[in-house]
Scaffold this motif. Structure first.
Motif, short mmCIF file in Angstrom:
data_model
loop_
_atom_site.label_atom_id
_atom_site.label_comp_id
_atom_site.label_asym_id
_atom_site.label_seq_id
_atom_site.Cartn_x
_atom_site.Cartn_y
_atom_site.Cartn_z
N ASN A 67 0.69 -1.32 -0.09
CA ASN A 67 -0.10 -0.14 0.15
C ASN A 67 0.85 1.38 0.06
O ASN A 67 0.37 2.67 0.21
CB ASN A 67 -1.03 -0.17 1.23
CG ASN A 67 -1.96 -1.12 1.24
OD1 ASN A 67 -2.39 -1.34 -0.04
ND2 ASN A 67 -2.02 -1.62 2.34
N HIS A 68 2.13 1.31 -0.01
CA HIS A 68 2.89 2.38 0.00
C HIS A 68 2.91 2.97 -1.36
O HIS A 68 2.90 2.57 -2.21
CB HIS A 68 4.44 2.16 0.40
CG HIS A 68 5.25 3.14 0.86
ND1 HIS A 68 5.52 4.05 0.31
CD2 HIS A 68 5.82 3.20 2.04
CE1 HIS A 68 6.24 5.01 0.99
NE2 HIS A 68 6.22 4.41 2.35
N LYS A 69 2.58 4.45 -1.16
CA LYS A 69 2.60 5.37 -2.35
C LYS A 69 3.69 5.33 -3.13
O LYS A 69 3.68 5.43 -4.52
CB LYS A 69 2.18 6.58 -1.89
CG LYS A 69 3.14 7.51 -1.32
CD LYS A 69 2.55 9.14 -1.21
CE LYS A 69 3.26 9.81 -0.50
NZ LYS A 69 4.54 9.73 -0.13
N ASN A 70 4.89 5.16 -2.77
CA ASN A 70 6.36 4.90 -3.36
C ASN A 70 6.57 3.61 -3.80
O ASN A 70 7.78 3.40 -4.35
CB ASN A 70 7.21 5.74 -2.34
CG ASN A 70 7.17 7.30 -2.26
OD1 ASN A 70 6.44 7.95 -3.04
ND2 ASN A 70 7.59 7.96 -1.32
N ILE A 71 5.80 2.72 -3.74
CA ILE A 71 6.36 1.44 -4.17
C ILE A 71 5.28 0.78 -5.06
O ILE A 71 4.32 0.73 -4.83
CB ILE A 71 6.37 0.31 -2.53
CG1 ILE A 71 7.41 0.92 -1.63
CG2 ILE A 71 6.74 -1.07 -3.25
CD1 ILE A 71 7.36 0.11 -0.24
N GLU A 72 6.10 0.37 -6.14
CA GLU A 72 5.38 -0.42 -7.20
C GLU A 72 5.73 -1.97 -7.16
O GLU A 72 6.95 -2.07 -7.17
CB GLU A 72 5.43 0.16 -8.50
CG GLU A 72 4.61 -0.59 -9.49
CD GLU A 72 4.58 -0.01 -10.89
OE1 GLU A 72 5.03 1.46 -10.90
OE2 GLU A 72 4.25 -0.52 -11.90
N VAL A 73 4.93 -2.81 -6.85
CA VAL A 73 5.48 -4.15 -6.76
C VAL A 73 5.16 -5.09 -7.90
O VAL A 73 4.01 -4.63 -8.40
CB VAL A 73 4.78 -4.87 -5.49
CG1 VAL A 73 4.81 -6.45 -5.42
CG2 VAL A 73 4.82 -4.18 -4.37
N LEU A 74 6.05 -5.71 -8.42
CA LEU A 74 5.78 -6.46 -9.66
C LEU A 74 5.84 -7.88 -9.38
O LEU A 74 6.92 -8.38 -9.33
CB LEU A 74 6.59 -6.01 -10.81
CG LEU A 74 6.36 -4.76 -11.58
CD1 LEU A 74 6.97 -3.61 -10.74
CD2 LEU A 74 7.02 -4.65 -12.93
N LEU A 75 4.75 -8.58 -9.44
CA LEU A 75 4.81 -9.90 -9.03
C LEU A 75 5.03 -10.87 -10.48
O LEU A 75 4.62 -10.39 -11.58
CB LEU A 75 3.54 -10.35 -8.42
CG LEU A 75 3.35 -9.78 -6.74
CD1 LEU A 75 2.05 -10.07 -6.29
CD2 LEU A 75 4.51 -10.21 -6.09
N GLU A 76 5.29 -11.95 -10.17
CA GLU A 76 5.43 -12.93 -11.48
C GLU A 76 6.18 -12.03 -12.47
O GLU A 76 5.73 -12.22 -13.66
CB GLU A 76 4.14 -13.25 -12.00
CG GLU A 76 3.40 -14.34 -10.70
CD GLU A 76 1.98 -14.80 -11.44
OE1 GLU A 76 1.95 -15.52 -12.21
OE2 GLU A 76 1.09 -14.01 -11.15
#
Lengths: 1483, 251
Positions: free
Chosen positions: A1127-1136
């Motif tokens: 949920n962090h506004k500065n983090i983009e998680v890229l799964l798989e």
């Protein structure tokens, strides 16, 4: 959290952790206050010889950090300082810091060492573990930062305090010890004009205060003073006086008080006239003390030195009707000092006192002393027990009395006369009758004929503390005498003063004055000495005279006479502790005139010390105040840097965060002397002492010898766990973590030192070599170096008489008792929190563990219990250097994160020195050749190399330095650049790999482009590899210097290349490490991409989520951090997501990611690799073949999901090291021992009757985890050790269970254990895809397949490729708290780059000569980085062009260009060839 | 082996592996013979074989180039270029009669202190066995080596080798390494022979026979190379002595 955030951090402790934290913070935009309690940063690491596992020289790798920290514009070093108080809250604290005086100005000191050279005070050298000596003016170690010297000083020595005149006793004693008699007199005569007089007759109260009394006898201080005056004529001492003043002062009396007043007045520019009633000057010194104690010429000479100052003495001029006080004022004297002494003897108060033959002792002495004779009867009785009585007796004997009897009413013990005087009197023939008192003088014809005495006995103590003499009733007896001399005391003869208005008298007949100023009731009239105190010691009168002089000058100046003169009494003075085991040395006897030669003359009896005696006697001084304030350093310091008046300063510092890295002490084995004999046997050493012995700069210059006889040892034993894992003896139950590795290292290094014949044995309980590369080091020690490892705790040590060896009795694994003899024993002492650190923690309100370490949680490994206060280094728990460095970077990252809103608000921008233009200037080369202590100097003839360099073409300056990297040497280089107009600088020293940047920075500060620097590697690649061939090494050094000179002449300035920084971060791997790193970066405000291969964040923790060994709930933590990250506004998680490629360079990476079947390009400035590792799949021990064999969490999970199985299970076994520590994977997986023990405890706790076996090789519950191991044993878990050559065998036991066969080492037979289940702790192995990532990022892997950091010790999260960092299991197997710390550290290190708008990149790139280039394109073909490409040039076709930001500077294109149109900056063909040509010719 | 002979050996070490390995040998106090003089370069791929010829000319008895192991190169594959160049140099040294024993390529990583020292010992022993190198005795050969190594042809061939044999060309064809090797070898021989002839001609006009005598190349080959030189304008017919033509370098 305060809303007013301060962009500054306080770092407490200047060891390697503190330095790393400070550098990280200062480089990321925060102002750092680094508080260090000693005089230099460097901590424990600075004293280590080598560091494991690389065997790097500890100082070599540390020194650049010290220098960088020391010169960093945003690190304020506060040495000699401590944190007293911390108030406020996270984000805005106020710290009260006390800085203790250094007594040497940091800014002025040039580190020349002259102060230490002249300093007389020799003290044990703490840095060298007291194995050598240093001075009170000293530098902690050669490369210390700050480089300034310091003076160690505490309270004034007790001898000085005991002296009524406050003489600097320690100072002149030290000077006499050195034979510096003139300097001794200068110190003495600061306060005392009569050194030769007092050197003979002073009752030396100082000696009673001497702390040497606690060892044996006091130092013979008075005799040393006399020696100074004997050896140097005090009249020749130049006495500094202030300009002469108009006012004159009259002094009545020329005794010690009067003379002293005149002397001190003269020094202040005020001249005086002394009026003396007697025909000669000197007062009691003249008339009270017989010549055999004080030769007249001594007194005359010393009075002469006073009259030499302009003081006038009028003898035979008594105060009285012819000369009144009023007369004196009328004559123009502005002030009068009355010092007429106490010359009137007390009467006995018995009948017959008026008879002929009764005479006062003082009168007797006066006549003898003035005329040399007096009437002496045959049979004399002297009444009294003081020095006057003795003096009378000794004079009477000399003048021919037949019988001299001293009658004293108490015993000898109470006698106020000095023992040596009493003894002398007896020697000379006087008799003493004790416990008798006169009752009546028997007379006949008005003449004395006898004395009636009465016997006395001692009653209750009186007010003086002495027992009061009480007459024994009826014990009267008579003796025959013909002369009686009472000598029971004196008082002032007040008759001359009685009628002076304003002068009042006490009941004892003394003049009343103010106790501080000595002013009487009459304005301008002062009084002092015996006339004011009653009869007292000469030194007291001298002190009084000095004080009167001060008052009189103030009076003349019309200022307050009392201000600032009240005596300050220090209730708890701090002195140098008396060293343990200080040897007894007897006081040197004063030589005397033989008794038979004394009769009939007044020759001086005491003959004085000779120089040797003086030196030996002064050598007994314990230097209670450390520094003796002799001020020799003040004179020696050309920079005027010494300031003995410095005082401690306290100041408030406003900061946002605090980092505690106070470090640890080592355990003191002297408390367990009955086991270790450390105090009593010099060949039992602590490991730190051994480090110093191994060190080339240590007390033995790196010669491995034993301390008792300086012979090379043949056999050395190390005893592990001294002060660790030992609740019984020392209370430290924990494992100190570092001792196993340092012992192995010391053994290997010791073997190298001794050339291979040394036998090294390490006695251990478990070898804990669980760090990266440690196991390999351990194996090499065993297999290659032949270090013996004996798995046994020693039983006892005993000295072998005569040969001095030590025998160790121990029990082997199979129960056999063995006695083995060694000639040196090293105690592997553990780490311990110091008392100061405990107090600090208490003051700050920071919680600590049972072992006094700072309490932290595994999930917040660098956060203390107090918000905003972080912790790193060994204070957090026993740990080695790399982990301390990781924690330091993590603490910096956490501290910085709190303050990110105030980043760059308090930092200074570094001043850029304008660059000197060197273009078209002929080379002016400076060559600096380093001795590196003895590292180079003991092999290479450095002065010869310097001389040789001087005559090389272009060289205008060359010199040698002890340590070229030390701060003072750096300053010398800068100075040489400006003074000699150097435009090229060469340092011939260690290696450019560690020190080039430092010297480049130095010449840059001097205004030279850093690329005008050249290094000649004469240590690592010369002195160290040709140690046995000094001649060739010197030759080689000359050749290398010549080559460097030739190359440097052609060097050109290069302008750095600035590149823009993309402020986004890419973190690869979504486990706990990756998430922690991403979260820290995002919290600091940096956009962060988190790439995860799988469909879920969590990594290994998802599968193995259990509580940490400290009980922290990992699943809860995981879900919390998962939430925060997602949920962090500065983090983009890229799964798989899979990384396809990574291009670019620091600040400008482009990564192509295949995410959810879509190609995506991400631009970012940094990369953090957190790709993890996983348990090894195995087929050993029936794994995969039997359901009863499991690994890691599988057993716990099964018990949890099948409670019925748990209920039925009777016994289980854990097998450790499955696949670890074997040839295929020669490393320890670090976490498995703790995991199995933790699991065993949990199971045992639920089901105490279950049999649990842990089958292990070495139980590696390192650090505070030892507590778990202890608990497991207490709970009844059975630990069975196995050998890798005889692994346990697991077989099916029908369907019932399993049978483990394992060799029992004690019985030496196979042991069979039936268990229901076996759980395997398999190795932790890196994932398969590591290689492709490593190749994309151009970062290396270790042989084990873990990522290889830039430097295993000091750069544990960086790669040598800039902008790429590593964290977590990808780096090496490690517990969760270490993963988190490393992730935070990586984030912190990455933020240093991301925070900058531009960064400088290495400008060593290719350059194309367009005129030569024909556009063939071969360079483009061969460049691996696309950094050189063809471009179209109008009218010329194609030409090659360099893309600097991509260029790595390898030079492949330049070496291959068919047209030779490409060259490399800084590695030009011409520059390389110049070196080659110079190397080919002969020196 | 001649123990009294103290060879002068030049060592080019790459900054990242071998230089660090050499430092580590120092840190580990591994002792090795004191005859190498180290020049630090960023990559073994920086070494132009001409440097080595120059070193021999300037008084060194032999040269060692040391870099990262294949696969470890800090610049990915700079060391692979070093391999190609050193192979070519070795062939040329053999052709010149100086012999490949004067120039060596060795690997040592930053962690390989002992291997580094072993390399030094080994190279030192080979060069000691070979004895002192007297550049004066090989003046013509050395100059010919410089000349050959400066030719565009050899520089291109050694530079393009990996590109052609390891990668596909634009037509997705891979060049057969054996075939390429043959072409390159022929070129090396031809260029060296031409260089030798140019050395002779630079000293003054000469007949084919004289050239063959001075260079040790067969008369037929001399003729052929002379022809090639003439075609590229590097030699001219300078008249005849009787029936014997004399050739010279162009003015």
């Amino acid at each position: 959290m305060s809303s007013d955030v301060i962009g500054a951090v306080l770092v407490v402790g200047g060891g390697i952790a503190g330095i790393q934290a400070s550098l990280d913070l200062a480089n990321s935009g925060y102002l750092v206050h680094l508080v260090e309690k000693s005089q230099a940063i460097g901590g424990a690491m600075s004293a280590l010889d080598k560091t494991f596992p690389t065997n790097d020289c500890s100082m070599c790798i540390l020194a650049p950090y010290l220098v960088t920290a020391g010169r960093h514009p945003n690190i304020e070093l506060l040495t000699n300082s401590e944190l007293l108080e911390l108030t406020g809250e996270k984000g805005n604290f106020s710290a009260l810091v006390r800085t203790n005086p250094r007594y040497i100005d940091l800014l002025k000191c040039t580190s020349c060492g002259e102060c230490a050279k002249v300093c007389p005070v020799i003290l044990p050298n703490g840095y060298e573990q007291n194995l050598s000596e240093r001075k009170a003016a000293y530098k902690q170690y050669a490369q210390a930062i700050p480089g300034a010297y310091a003076i160690q000083k505490t309270d004034k020595a007790p001898c000085r305090l005991a002296c009524p005149a406050g003489l600097n006793v320690q100072g002149y004693v030290q000077m006499v010890g050195q034979g510096k008699y003139k300097e001794a007199l200068q110190i003495i005569m600061e306060d005392l004009p009569l050194p030769g007089v007092l050197g003979r007759i002073c009752p030396h109260g100082c000696e009673d205060a001497c702390r040497r009394c606690d060892v044996d006898n006091p130092v013979a201080i008075r005799s040393l003073k006399r020696l100074a005056a004997d050896k140097f004529d005090p009249r020749q001492i130049e006495i500094k006086t202030l300009p002469k003043r108009e006012e004159k002062v009259a002094i009545i009396g020329s005794g010690p008080a009067g003379l002293s007043a005149a002397y001190h007045l003269a020094k202040k520019g005020v001249l005086s006239t002394i009026y003396e009633a007697l025909p000669k000057a000197g007062g009691m010194l003249r008339v009270g003390i017989p010549e055999h104690r004080l030769p007249r010429y001594i007194l005359d000479n010393e009075i002469e030195l006073i009259t030499n100052l302009g003081v006038e003495i009028k003898t035979n001029t008594p105060l009285g009707s012819d000369l009144t006080i009023d007369d004196l004022f009328t004559q123009g004297y502005k002030s009068v000092y009355i010092a007429i002494g106490a010359h009137k003897g007390f009467d006995l108060g018995v009948p017959g006192e008026k008879a002929e033959g009764v005479r006062q002792g003082v009168d007797f002495l006066k006549e003898v002393n003035l005329t040399g004779k007096t009437q002496v009867a045959k049979n004399i009785a002297i009444i009294g027990g003081g020095n006057v009585a003795i003096d009378v007796a000794r004079c009477a004997v000399r003048l021919g009395a037949e019988k001299v009897n001293i009658i004293y009413r108490r015993t000898r013990a109470e006698m106020p006369a000095w023992e040596e005087e009493i003894h002398a009197a007896e020697t000379e023939g006087a008799e003493i009758t004790y416990l008798a008192a006169p009752q009546e003088i028997l007379t006949s014809d008005g003449k004395v004929v006898g004395l009636r005495c009465i016997r006395m006995e001692l009653g209750e103590p009186d007010s003086s503390g002495r027992r009061r003499p009480v007459p024994v009733v009826g014990s009267e007896y008579d003796i025959e005498i013909d002369q009686l001399i009472p000598a029971i005391g004196q008082k002032p003869d007040s008759s001359v003063l009685e009628n002076i208005p304003g002068i009042d008298f006490s009941k004892w007949g003394t003049v009343e004055t103010d106790s501080v100023t000595y002013v009487t009731g009459r304005k301008g009239v002062f009084a002092g000495g015996d006339v004011q105190t009653g009869p007292w010691v000469a030194i007291g009168a001298i002190a009084a005279g000095r004080e009167a002089a001060e008052s009189i000058v103030r009076y003349l100046d019309g200022i307050d006479m009392a201000e600032g003169r009240e005596a300050i009494i220090n209730e708890n003075p701090v002195y140098r502790p008396i060293p343990k085991g200080e040897p007894k040395k007897s006081r040197i006897e004063m030589p005397e005139l033989a008794a038979e030669k004394r009769a009939g003359n007044f020759k001086e009896v005491e003959l004085g010390y000779c120089e040797e005696d003086g030196a030996a006697e002064a050598g007994r001084c314990l230097n209670c105040g450390y520094c003796c304030e002799c001020n020799q350093c003040v004179d020696a310091c050309l920079a005027n840097a010494v300031d003995h008046s410095q005082k401690a300063e306290e100041k408030q510092i406003n900061i946002g965060s605090v980092i505690l890295c106070a470090g640890t002490d080592t355990f003191d084995p002297s408390t367990l002397d009955e086991f270790y004999h450390y105090n009593t046997n010099p060949d039992v050493l602590t490991s730190l002492e051994f480090e110093r012995i191994l060190s080339a700069s240590g007390p033995t210059m790196g010669h491995l010898v034993r301390m008792s006889d300086h012979k090379e040892p043949k056999k050395i034993a190390w005893l592990q766990c001294v002060g660790s894992r030992d609740n019984n003896h020392c209370g430290n139950g924990y494992c100190s973590s570092v001792c196993c590795m340092y012992a192995v290292k010391e053994a290997v290094v010791a073997k190298e030192h001794s050339g291979g014949n040394l036998d090294c044995a390490i006695f251990y309980m478990d070898m804990r070599t669980n760090g990266k590369e440690f196991e390999r080091f351990y194996n090499n020690a065993k297999d290659k170096h032949g270090v013996r490892f004996i798995n046994s705790r020693m039983h006892s040590i005993e000295s072998v008489p005569e040969i001095g060896d030590l025998s160790i009795r121990y029990v082997t694994g199979c129960g056999e008792t063995i006695i083995e003899t060694f000639d040196q024993i090293v105690l592997s002492v553990g780490l311990e929190i110091s008392k100061e650190t405990m107090d600090l923690a208490k003051r700050l309100g920071v919680e600590t563990t049972e072992g006094n370490f700072c309490k932290t949680s595994a999930l917040e490994p660098v956060s203390s219990s107090k918000e905003g206060v972080y912790v790193c280094g060994a204070f957090q728990g026993p740990k080695d250097i790399p982990q301390s460095v990781i924690d330091a970077s993590a603490a910096a990252a956490m501290a910085g994160k709190d303050l990110s809103s105030a980043r760059d608000t308090l930092t200074k921008v570094k001043q850029v020195t304008p660059e000197i233009n060197v273009a078209d200037k002929a080379p002016r080369i400076g060559v600096f050749v380093c001795h590196c202590g003895i590292n180079i100097g003991s092999v290479v003839n450095v002065p010869e190399v310097v001389k040789y360099a001087q005559q090389l073409p272009g060289v205008v300056f060359s010199s040698d330095t002890l340590f070229t990297c030390s701060q003072d040497s750096q300053e010398n280089i800068r100075k040489a650049v400006s003074e000699q107009n150097l435009n090229r600088v060469i340092v011939a020293a260690c290696t450019p790999r560690t020190h080039e940047a430092l010297f480049q920075q130095t010449i840059q500060e001097a205004g030279l482009n850093p690329y005008l620097f050249e290094f000649a590697n004469i240590r690592d690649q010369n002195a160290w590899v040709h140690q046995k061939d000094p001649e060739s090494a010197t030759q080689k050094a000359k050749d290398l210097v010549r080559m460097a000179v030739a190359r440097s002449a052609l060097l050109e300035p290069i302008t750095p290349i600035q590149i823009e920084v993309n402020h986004d971060a890419l973190v690869i791997g979504g486990g706990i490490a990756g998430m922690s790193a991403a979260l820290n970066l995002a919290d600091q405000g940096f956009k962060t991409y988190l790439i995860e291969k799988s469909s879920e964040l969590g990594g290994q923790a998802l599968v193995h989520a259990v509580n940490t060994w400290q009980g922290d709930n990992v699943p809860a933590f995981l879900s919390k951090i998962n939430d925060q990250v997602t949920n962090h506004k500065n983090i983009e998680v890229l799964l798989e997501s899979d990384i396809q490629s990574i291009d670019g360079f620091v600040g400008n990476f482009t990564t192509s990611v295949n995410s959810a079947q879509k190609e995506r390009e991400i631009n970012h400035g940094v990369v953090i690799l957190a790709t993890g590792a996983a348990p090894l799949e195995t087929d050993e021990y029936l794994y995969g073949q039997s359901d009863r064999v499991m690994k890691w969490h599988e057993l716990d999970s099964m018990f949890e999901s099948h409670p019925e199985i748990f209920k039925e299970t009777r016994s289980i076994a854990f097998i450790q090291c499955v696949g670890s520590r074997e040839p295929a994977r020669p490393y320890c997986s670090k976490i498995c021992c703790t995991a199995s023990v933790r699991s065993a405890i949990a199971i045992k706790g639920k089901k105490p009757d279950m049999n649990i076996y842990i089958i292990y090789r070495d139980m590696r519950t390192f650090g505070l985890r030892e507590e778990l191991y202890k608990k497991a044993r207490e709970m009844g878990v059975i630990f069975i050790r196995y050998n890798v050559d005889e692994k346990p065998v697991v077989k099916r036991d029908g369907d019932e269970g399993l049978i483990i066969t394992i060799k029992d080492h004690i019985l030496n037979t196979p042991l069979k254990i039936s268990v229901d289940y076996v759980n395997l702790a398999t190795a932790i192995v890196p994932p398969d895809d590591r290689k492709s990532l490593a190749q994309m990022l151009k970062v290396p892997l270790t042989e084990e397949g873990f990522y290889m950091e830039a430097h295993i010790k000091l750069r544990p999260v960086d790669f040598s490729t800039d902008g790429v960092f590593v964290a977590g299991l990808a780096h090496y197997p490690k517990p969760i708290e270490e993963s988190i710390a490393q992730a935070q550290a990586a984030a912190g290190r990455a933020a240093i780059i991301l925070n900058k708008s531009t960064i400088q990149i290495e400008p060593i790139v290719s350059v194309v000569d367009e005129d030569k280039c024909i556009g063939c394109g071969l360079c483009e073909q061969s460049c691996a980085f696309g950094a050189i490409r063809l471009k179209q040039v109008l009218g010329k076709g194609y030409r090659a062009e360099n893309y600097s930001a991509l260029c790595k500077g390898c030079g492949v294109c330049a070496a291959g260009c068919p047209q030779k149109a490409i060259d490399m900056k800084h590695f030009r063909d011409s520059q390389i060839l110049a070196a080659v040509c110079a190397g080919g010719t002969n020196a | 082996m001649n123990d009294s002979f103290k060879p002068k050996i030049l060592a080019f070490l790459c900054n990242w592996c071998s230089y660090a390995g050499a430092d580590l040998a120092g840190v580990s106090r591994i002792q090795y013979p004191p005859f190498i003089r180290i020049v630090r370069v960023m990559c073994s791929g920086r070494i132009d074989p001409l440097f080595i010829v120059d070193a021999l000319k300037e008084g060194f008895d032999g040269v060692m180039v040391s870099g990262c192991h294949i696969g470890d190169c800090h610049y990915l594959d700079g060391n692979k270029y070093a391999v190609k160049r050193m192979e070519m140099l070795a062939q040329l040294l053999d052709l010149s009669g100086i012999g490949r024993k004067r120039a060596h390529l060795r690997w040592a990583s930053a962690a390989e202190a002992q291997p580094f020292a072993d390399n030094v010992v080994e190279v030192t022993n080979i060069i000691r066995d070979a004895g002192p190198f007297n550049a004066k005795d090989h003046e013509m050969a050395l100059n010919a080596l410089t000349r050959a190594l400066t030719t565009t042809r050899l520089r291109w061939l050694v530079g393009i080798d990996r590109h052609l044999t390891e990668n596909e060309n634009v037509y997705h064809e891979k060049t057969d390494p054996i075939l390429f090797e043959k072409v390159k070898n022929d070129a090396i021989i031809a260029e060296f022979q031409k260089a030798l002839l140019q050395e002779v001609l630079d000293k003054g006009p000469a007949t084919v026979k004289e050239m063959a005598d001075k260079t040790g190349i067969g008369i037929y080959t001399v003729s052929r190379r002379l022809n090639e030189l003439e075609l590229s304008g590097l030699a001219d017919l300078k008249g005849c002595e009787g029936n014997t033509p004399r050739f010279a370098s162009p003015v």
